[in-house]
Motif scaffolding. Structure first.
Motif, PDB file in Angstrom:
ATOM      1  N   HIS A 258       0.836  -1.200   0.000  1.00 39.75           N
ATOM      2  CA  HIS A 258       0.000   0.000   0.000  1.00 39.75           C
ATOM      3  C   HIS A 258       0.871   1.251   0.000  1.00 39.75           C
ATOM      4  O   HIS A 258       1.770   1.392   0.825  1.00 39.75           O
ATOM      5  CB  HIS A 258      -0.918   0.006   1.223  1.00 39.75           C
ATOM      6  N   PHE A 259       0.600   2.162  -0.937  1.00 41.67           N
ATOM      7  CA  PHE A 259       1.395   3.385  -1.035  1.00 41.67           C
ATOM      8  C   PHE A 259       0.476   4.578  -1.267  1.00 41.67           C
ATOM      9  O   PHE A 259      -0.632   4.444  -1.781  1.00 41.67           O
ATOM     10  CB  PHE A 259       2.426   3.280  -2.173  1.00 41.67           C
ATOM     11  N   ARG A 260       0.976   5.729  -0.869  1.00 42.66           N
ATOM     12  CA  ARG A 260       0.288   6.991  -1.137  1.00 42.66           C
ATOM     13  C   ARG A 260       1.038   7.718  -2.239  1.00 42.66           C
ATOM     14  O   ARG A 260       2.226   7.491  -2.457  1.00 42.66           O
ATOM     15  CB  ARG A 260       0.225   7.873   0.120  1.00 42.66           C
ATOM     16  N   TYR A 261       0.356   8.622  -2.904  1.00 40.49           N
ATOM     17  CA  TYR A 261       1.003   9.419  -3.938  1.00 40.49           C
ATOM     18  C   TYR A 261       0.441  10.833  -3.921  1.00 40.49           C
ATOM     19  O   TYR A 261      -0.703  11.062  -3.526  1.00 40.49           O
ATOM     20  CB  TYR A 261       0.818   8.779  -5.327  1.00 40.49           C
ATOM     21  N   ARG A 262       1.285  11.749  -4.344  1.00 42.15           N
ATOM     22  CA  ARG A 262       0.867  13.147  -4.437  1.00 42.15           C
ATOM     23  C   ARG A 262       0.648  13.489  -5.900  1.00 42.15           C
ATOM     24  O   ARG A 262       1.558  13.375  -6.716  1.00 42.15           O
ATOM     25  CB  ARG A 262       1.931  14.064  -3.840  1.00 42.15           C
ATOM     26  N   ALA A 263      -0.553  13.898  -6.236  1.00 41.30           N
ATOM     27  CA  ALA A 263      -0.901  14.333  -7.585  1.00 41.30           C
ATOM     28  C   ALA A 263      -1.262  15.807  -7.518  1.00 41.30           C
ATOM     29  O   ALA A 263      -2.289  16.165  -6.934  1.00 41.30           O
ATOM     30  CB  ALA A 263      -2.062  13.516  -8.144  1.00 41.30           C
ATOM     31  N   ASP A 264      -0.386  16.660  -8.066  1.00 41.23           N
ATOM     32  CA  ASP A 264      -0.563  18.103  -7.979  1.00 41.23           C
ATOM     33  C   ASP A 264      -0.645  18.526  -6.505  1.00 41.23           C
ATOM     34  O   ASP A 264       0.292  18.319  -5.760  1.00 41.23           O
ATOM     35  CB  ASP A 264      -1.789  18.548  -8.781  1.00 41.23           C
ATOM     36  N   ALA A 265      -1.774  19.056  -6.054  1.00 38.48           N
ATOM     37  CA  ALA A 265      -1.855  19.605  -4.698  1.00 38.48           C
ATOM     38  C   ALA A 265      -2.500  18.660  -3.700  1.00 38.48           C
ATOM     39  O   ALA A 265      -2.737  19.040  -2.557  1.00 38.48           O
ATOM     40  CB  ALA A 265      -2.642  20.921  -4.714  1.00 38.48           C
ATOM     41  N   ALA A 266      -2.789  17.414  -4.101  1.00 42.07           N
ATOM     42  CA  ALA A 266      -3.510  16.505  -3.201  1.00 42.07           C
ATOM     43  C   ALA A 266      -2.751  15.199  -3.036  1.00 42.07           C
ATOM     44  O   ALA A 266      -2.073  14.726  -3.946  1.00 42.07           O
ATOM     45  CB  ALA A 266      -4.907  16.225  -3.736  1.00 42.07           C
ATOM     46  N   VAL A 267      -2.886  14.607  -1.845  1.00 42.77           N
ATOM     47  CA  VAL A 267      -2.308  13.296  -1.553  1.00 42.77           C
ATOM     48  C   VAL A 267      -3.426  12.269  -1.539  1.00 42.77           C
ATOM     49  O   VAL A 267      -4.475  12.486  -0.927  1.00 42.77           O
ATOM     50  CB  VAL A 267      -1.563  13.303  -0.206  1.00 42.77           C
ATOM     51  N   SER A 268      -3.226  11.168  -2.243  1.00 43.28           N
ATOM     52  CA  SER A 268      -4.237  10.122  -2.354  1.00 43.28           C
ATOM     53  C   SER A 268      -3.668   8.787  -1.920  1.00 43.28           C
ATOM     54  O   SER A 268      -2.459   8.601  -1.848  1.00 43.28           O
ATOM     55  CB  SER A 268      -4.744  10.018  -3.795  1.00 43.28           C
ATOM     56  N   GLY A 269      -4.560   7.826  -1.680  1.00 41.74           N
ATOM     57  CA  GLY A 269      -4.159   6.491  -1.259  1.00 41.74           C
ATOM     58  C   GLY A 269      -4.605   6.235   0.174  1.00 41.74           C
ATOM     59  O   GLY A 269      -5.342   7.032   0.764  1.00 41.74           O
ATOM     60  N   PRO A 270      -4.167   5.101   0.729  1.00 42.39           N
ATOM     61  CA  PRO A 270      -3.236   4.149   0.116  1.00 42.39           C
ATOM     62  C   PRO A 270      -3.924   3.239  -0.905  1.00 42.39           C
ATOM     63  O   PRO A 270      -5.101   2.937  -0.782  1.00 42.39           O
ATOM     64  CB  PRO A 270      -2.738   3.342   1.309  1.00 42.39           C
ATOM     65  N   VAL A 271      -3.142   2.835  -1.915  1.00 40.85           N
ATOM     66  CA  VAL A 271      -3.608   1.898  -2.934  1.00 40.85           C
ATOM     67  C   VAL A 271      -2.528   0.840  -3.127  1.00 40.85           C
ATOM     68  O   VAL A 271      -1.373   1.041  -2.779  1.00 40.85           O
ATOM     69  CB  VAL A 271      -3.897   2.605  -4.271  1.00 40.85           C
ATOM     70  N   ARG A 272      -2.908  -0.281  -3.728  1.00 40.87           N
ATOM     71  CA  ARG A 272      -1.938  -1.335  -4.028  1.00 40.87           C
ATOM     72  C   ARG A 272      -1.449  -1.248  -5.473  1.00 40.87           C
ATOM     73  O   ARG A 272      -0.345  -1.690  -5.778  1.00 40.87           O
ATOM     74  CB  ARG A 272      -2.537  -2.717  -3.768  1.00 40.87           C
ATOM     75  N   THR A 273      -2.258  -0.687  -6.326  1.00 39.52           N
ATOM     76  CA  THR A 273      -1.840  -0.511  -7.720  1.00 39.52           C
ATOM     77  C   THR A 273      -2.605   0.651  -8.332  1.00 39.52           C
ATOM     78  O   THR A 273      -3.747   0.926  -7.929  1.00 39.52           O
ATOM     79  CB  THR A 273      -2.091  -1.802  -8.545  1.00 39.52           C
ATOM     80  N   ARG A 274      -1.962   1.338  -9.255  1.00 38.71           N
ATOM     81  CA  ARG A 274      -2.607   2.450  -9.954  1.00 38.71           C
ATOM     82  C   ARG A 274      -1.930   2.602 -11.305  1.00 38.71           C
ATOM     83  O   ARG A 274      -0.713   2.494 -11.417  1.00 38.71           O
ATOM     84  CB  ARG A 274      -2.501   3.736  -9.148  1.00 38.71           C
ATOM     85  N   THR A 275      -2.737   2.855 -12.333  1.00 36.01           N
ATOM     86  CA  THR A 275      -2.220   3.071 -13.677  1.00 36.01           C
ATOM     87  C   THR A 275      -2.599   4.458 -14.155  1.00 36.01           C
ATOM     88  O   THR A 275      -3.751   4.884 -14.006  1.00 36.01           O
ATOM     89  CB  THR A 275      -2.779   2.017 -14.658  1.00 36.01           C
ATOM     90  N   TRP A 276      -1.624   5.150 -14.712  1.00 31.81           N
ATOM     91  CA  TRP A 276      -1.851   6.470 -15.303  1.00 31.81           C
ATOM     92  C   TRP A 276      -1.594   6.389 -16.802  1.00 31.81           C
ATOM     93  O   TRP A 276      -0.582   5.818 -17.238  1.00 31.81           O
ATOM     94  CB  TRP A 276      -0.927   7.517 -14.688  1.00 31.81           C
ATOM     95  N   VAL A 277      -2.498   6.973 -17.582  1.00 36.85           N
ATOM     96  CA  VAL A 277      -2.378   6.986 -19.044  1.00 36.85           C
ATOM     97  C   VAL A 277      -2.338   8.438 -19.509  1.00 36.85           C
ATOM     98  O   VAL A 277      -3.083   9.285 -19.002  1.00 36.85           O
ATOM     99  CB  VAL A 277      -3.557   6.244 -19.708  1.00 36.85           C
ATOM    100  N   VAL A 278      -1.476   8.715 -20.482  1.00 36.08           N
ATOM    101  CA  VAL A 278      -1.356  10.068 -21.008  1.00 36.08           C
ATOM    102  C   VAL A 278      -2.443  10.318 -22.050  1.00 36.08           C
ATOM    103  O   VAL A 278      -2.631   9.512 -22.962  1.00 36.08           O
ATOM    104  CB  VAL A 278       0.028  10.290 -21.647  1.00 36.08           C
ATOM    105  N   ARG A 279      -3.153  11.430 -21.890  1.00 36.90           N
ATOM    106  CA  ARG A 279      -4.098  11.893 -22.903  1.00 36.90           C
ATOM    107  C   ARG A 279      -3.466  13.112 -23.587  1.00 36.90           C
ATOM    108  O   ARG A 279      -3.333  14.184 -22.982  1.00 36.90           O
ATOM    109  CB  ARG A 279      -5.436  12.279 -22.267  1.00 36.90           C
ATOM    110  N   GLU A 280      -3.073  12.918 -24.827  1.00 28.16           N
ATOM    111  CA  GLU A 280      -2.322  13.963 -25.531  1.00 28.16           C
ATOM    112  C   GLU A 280      -3.212  15.173 -25.836  1.00 28.16           C
ATOM    113  O   GLU A 280      -4.308  15.045 -26.386  1.00 28.16           O
ATOM    114  CB  GLU A 280      -1.749  13.398 -26.826  1.00 28.16           C
ATOM    115  N   GLY A 281      -2.706  16.374 -25.471  1.00 27.32           N
ATOM    116  CA  GLY A 281      -3.426  17.612 -25.755  1.00 27.32           C
ATOM    117  C   GLY A 281      -4.838  17.640 -25.218  1.00 27.32           C
ATOM    118  O   GLY A 281      -5.725  18.264 -25.806  1.00 27.32           O
TER     119      GLY A 281
END
Length: 290
Positions: A258-281
């Protein structure tokens, strides 16, 4: 929610604006809010100013904007909230946002090229150009505009609450909306940053960049250009200093304990897995020209 329609004889832009003033900005710096409102109203005919008193009203104002260009007056959290709402409504592609940064959390706004002075930012709204930028979208439909970091070094500062929030119903409602917008995540407020190495598997476009056997000090993912994110993993040094592992990818998956992550100004988690996908433009922001 109060709405005020204003118009001037010599607009600097023919577009009609919807100026949504975040209540946190009104409390934090009412003078900057007033200056921004005056400059925008003088520069665009038929400007409508909305003063939402809750996150629900903030969302309704954006949803009912019609053909008006939305201008958010607020800090980084207000900007992320607006992008999240438009993303969930699948309206980011046809809607460029403008921002007048007001409040305490402005690091993201600066990094995106938005002036932090009220007059300069308002003039950029009127005279600037739209810059299309890549967006990170995770598997819970959350968004990342600027940077993702694991662990969330620095945490998130808690707003002072002498009364425990009892006298601030807007804050309680805001936390409720955050839980609704970002399912399966806690409030995003932590008491202290996490420390120590982590054992994580980091995969970039399906290829393993680092596995659970290699402890890491940190992972960062930043939206890049042309639909690829920049990924950096810092392994724990054993003896000689370990070089960072870098890659570019369209999809990044992090898994492990389980880990936490900071995305911009917010901290989220804990989660065991997370996937991020790039949306171009995927989203547009008005910035100064030149």
């Amino acid at each position: 929610m109060a709405e005020v329609a204003t118009s001037r004889t010599f607009p600097a832009t023919s577009e009609q604006l919807l100026v949504v003033i975040d209540p946190v900005a009104r409390r934090a710096d009412g003078e900057s809010v007033r200056i921004a409102k005056d400059v925008l109203s003088a520069g665009a005919a038929g400007t409508k100013v909305c003063l939402p008193d809750s996150p629900e009203e903030f969302a309704k104002a954006l949803a009912r904007r019609g053909s008006r260009r939305p201008v958010v007056v607020g800090d980084d959290r207000a900007l992320v909230r607006a992008v999240t709402l438009l993303h969930r409504q699948r309206e980011l592609a046809g809607c460029a946002l403008s921002l007048v940064p007001v409040g305490g959390a402005l690091a993201l706004s600066r990094s995106l090229g938005v002036p932090t002075g009220a007059v300069a930012a308002a003039r950029a709204v009127l005279d600037g150009a739209v810059r299309r930028m890549d967006l990170l979208v995770d598997d819970s439909d959350g968004v990342v505009l600027g940077a993702l970091r694991i662990p969330p070094v620095g945490g998130v500062a808690r707003e002072p609450e002498a009364d425990g929030g009892a006298g601030r119903p807007w804050l309680r409602t805001c936390r409720s909306l955050v839980r609704t917008l970002v399912p399966a995540r806690p409030s995003g407020i932590v008491s202290a940053p996490e420390t120590g190495p982590a054992r994580l598997r980091v995969e970039v476009d399906g290829e393993t960049l680092v596995d659970l056997g290699q402890p890491v000090e940190g992972v960062s993912v930043v939206p890049g250009v042309c639909g690829r994110a920049r990924v950096e993993v810092r392994p724990v040094s054993v003896g000689a200093e370990a070089s960072p592992l870098r890659a570019e990818a369209r999809a990044v998956t992090v898994s492990g304990a389980h880990f936490r992550y900071r995305a911009d100004a917010a901290v989220s988690g804990p989660v065991r897995t997370r996937t991020w996908v790039v949306r171009e433009g995927a989203w547009g922001l008005t910035v100064p020209t030149g």
